[in-house]
Design a protein around this motif. Sequence first.
Motif, PDB file in Angstrom:
ATOM      1  N   CYS A   1       0.951  -0.974  -0.511  1.00  0.00           N
ATOM      2  CA  CYS A   1      -0.310  -0.048   0.132  1.00  0.00           C
ATOM      3  C   CYS A   1       0.723   1.456   0.293  1.00  0.00           C
ATOM      4  N   SER A   2       1.250   2.379  -1.170  1.00  0.00           N
ATOM      5  CA  SER A   2       1.522   3.144  -1.223  1.00  0.00           C
ATOM      6  C   SER A   2       0.896   4.793  -0.158  1.00  0.00           C
ATOM      7  N   THR A   3      -0.169   4.183   0.413  1.00  0.00           N
ATOM      8  CA  THR A   3      -0.825   5.137   1.066  1.00  0.00           C
ATOM      9  C   THR A   3      -0.180   4.805   2.982  1.00  0.00           C
ATOM     10  N   CYS A   4      -0.077   3.541   2.983  1.00  0.00           N
ATOM     11  CA  CYS A   4       0.286   3.322   4.276  1.00  0.00           C
ATOM     12  C   CYS A   4       1.954   3.555   4.259  1.00  0.00           C
ATOM     13  N   LYS A   5       2.457   3.973   3.190  1.00  0.00           N
ATOM     14  CA  LYS A   5       3.921   3.759   3.149  1.00  0.00           C
ATOM     15  C   LYS A   5       4.038   5.297   3.351  1.00  0.00           C
ATOM     16  N   SER A   6       3.454   5.882   2.667  1.00  0.00           N
ATOM     17  CA  SER A   6       3.559   7.661   3.221  1.00  0.00           C
ATOM     18  C   SER A   6       2.925   7.501   4.632  1.00  0.00           C
ATOM     19  N   GLN A   7       2.108   6.790   5.654  1.00  0.00           N
ATOM     20  CA  GLN A   7       1.928   7.516   6.769  1.00  0.00           C
ATOM     21  C   GLN A   7       2.339   7.357   7.299  1.00  0.00           C
ATOM     22  N   ASP A   8       3.204   6.044   7.384  1.00  0.00           N
ATOM     23  CA  ASP A   8       4.333   5.696   7.839  1.00  0.00           C
ATOM     24  C   ASP A   8       6.114   6.331   7.957  1.00  0.00           C
ATOM     25  N   LYS A   9       6.011   7.327   7.224  1.00  0.00           N
ATOM     26  CA  LYS A   9       7.021   8.425   6.854  1.00  0.00           C
ATOM     27  C   LYS A   9       6.912   8.980   8.215  1.00  0.00           C
ATOM     28  N   VAL A  10       5.660   9.303   8.023  1.00  0.00           N
ATOM     29  CA  VAL A  10       4.798  11.204   9.274  1.00  0.00           C
ATOM     30  C   VAL A  10       4.600   9.894  10.294  1.00  0.00           C
ATOM     31  N   PHE A  11       4.612   9.082  10.909  1.00  0.00           N
ATOM     32  CA  PHE A  11       4.754   8.543  11.674  1.00  0.00           C
ATOM     33  C   PHE A  11       5.803   8.263  12.469  1.00  0.00           C
ATOM     34  N   THR A  12       6.824   7.921  11.671  1.00  0.00           N
ATOM     35  CA  THR A  12       8.438   7.594  11.951  1.00  0.00           C
ATOM     36  C   THR A  12       8.331   8.839  12.408  1.00  0.00           C
ATOM     37  N   GLY A  13       8.345  10.371  11.815  1.00  0.00           N
ATOM     38  CA  GLY A  13       9.443  11.157  12.122  1.00  0.00           C
ATOM     39  C   GLY A  13       8.591  11.817  13.583  1.00  0.00           C
ATOM     40  N   LEU A  14       7.086  11.516  13.605  1.00  0.00           N
ATOM     41  CA  LEU A  14       6.252  11.773  15.030  1.00  0.00           C
ATOM     42  C   LEU A  14       7.137  11.122  16.518  1.00  0.00           C
ATOM     43  N   MET A  15       7.375  10.228  15.821  1.00  0.00           N
ATOM     44  CA  MET A  15       7.922   9.012  17.044  1.00  0.00           C
ATOM     45  C   MET A  15       8.809   9.472  17.658  1.00  0.00           C
ATOM     46  N   LYS A  16       9.769  10.044  17.318  1.00  0.00           N
ATOM     47  CA  LYS A  16      10.966  10.910  17.705  1.00  0.00           C
ATOM     48  C   LYS A  16      10.572  12.451  18.180  1.00  0.00           C
ATOM     49  N   ASP A  17       9.148  12.686  18.119  1.00  0.00           N
ATOM     50  CA  ASP A  17       8.912  14.105  19.070  1.00  0.00           C
ATOM     51  C   ASP A  17       8.710  13.704  20.033  1.00  0.00           C
ATOM     52  N   PRO A  18       9.989  14.338  21.330  1.00  0.00           N
ATOM     53  CA  PRO A  18       9.714  14.147  23.154  1.00  0.00           C
ATOM     54  C   PRO A  18       7.777  14.502  22.877  1.00  0.00           C
ATOM     55  N   GLU A  19       7.237  15.310  22.159  1.00  0.00           N
ATOM     56  CA  GLU A  19       5.302  15.365  22.565  1.00  0.00           C
ATOM     57  C   GLU A  19       4.976  13.685  22.885  1.00  0.00           C
ATOM     58  N   TYR A  20       5.554  12.980  22.048  1.00  0.00           N
ATOM     59  CA  TYR A  20       4.774  12.005  22.372  1.00  0.00           C
ATOM     60  C   TYR A  20       5.007  11.102  22.897  1.00  0.00           C
ATOM     61  N   LYS A  21       6.343  11.042  24.213  1.00  0.00           N
ATOM     62  CA  LYS A  21       6.812  10.066  24.567  1.00  0.00           C
ATOM     63  C   LYS A  21       5.568   9.099  25.424  1.00  0.00           C
ATOM     64  N   ASN A  22       4.541   9.592  26.083  1.00  0.00           N
ATOM     65  CA  ASN A  22       3.832   8.453  26.497  1.00  0.00           C
ATOM     66  C   ASN A  22       2.936   8.052  25.748  1.00  0.00           C
ATOM     67  N   VAL A  23       2.521   8.290  24.068  1.00  0.00           N
ATOM     68  CA  VAL A  23       1.595   7.274  23.302  1.00  0.00           C
ATOM     69  C   VAL A  23       2.835   6.692  22.590  1.00  0.00           C
ATOM     70  N   THR A  24       2.195   4.971  22.531  1.00  0.00           N
ATOM     71  CA  THR A  24       2.605   4.241  21.322  1.00  0.00           C
ATOM     72  C   THR A  24       2.346   4.275  20.574  1.00  0.00           C
ATOM     73  N   PHE A  25       3.405   3.758  19.837  1.00  0.00           N
ATOM     74  CA  PHE A  25       2.533   3.613  17.640  1.00  0.00           C
ATOM     75  C   PHE A  25       2.099   2.178  17.819  1.00  0.00           C
ATOM     76  N   TYR A  26       1.640   0.984  16.956  1.00  0.00           N
ATOM     77  CA  TYR A  26       1.392   0.241  16.672  1.00  0.00           C
ATOM     78  C   TYR A  26       1.401  -0.187  15.251  1.00  0.00           C
ATOM     79  N   GLN A  27       1.275  -0.886  14.423  1.00  0.00           N
ATOM     80  CA  GLN A  27       0.964  -1.143  13.098  1.00  0.00           C
ATOM     81  C   GLN A  27       0.145  -2.519  13.181  1.00  0.00           C
TER      82      GLN A  27
END
Length: 126
Positions: free
Chosen positions: A50-76
């Motif tokens: 899924c090319s849409t999924c790949k585009s979303q993955d890029k965004v979420f990979t970047g977000l995971m690095k932001d300390p603002e999301y330290k208490n949020v777990t990302f799952y697939q």
Amino acid sequence: MKLVSKSFLASLLFFTASAFAAGQLMTEAELTNIEKQGKSAIISVHADWCSTCKSQDKVFTGLMKDPEYKNVTFYQVEFDTQKDLLKTLKVRSQSTVIVYKNGKEVVRATGDTKEVALSKLARQAI
């Protein structure tokens, strides 16, 4: 022949694991844990093709690095193989993103790839 099969399976497992760059693989137990313990999480329903999924993955990979999301777990959730979990989550298509805050689903969206929209969606988990 068995040696080739094992090698092929090992390669397939490595490729599948690397495909989940944006988050860890969701399980039924993890979902139950989120709900019971009142956790915040972002669940991305992903398919390797899924090319849409790949585009979303890029965004979420970047977000995971932001300390603002330290208490949020990302799952697939793997769209092609985790059919029981898809039924539990009531998801019909790949590229669906579900946001949990305090153990409850607060929003979901399907097919969005814009960084601004996905960031706004993800912030609802904070």
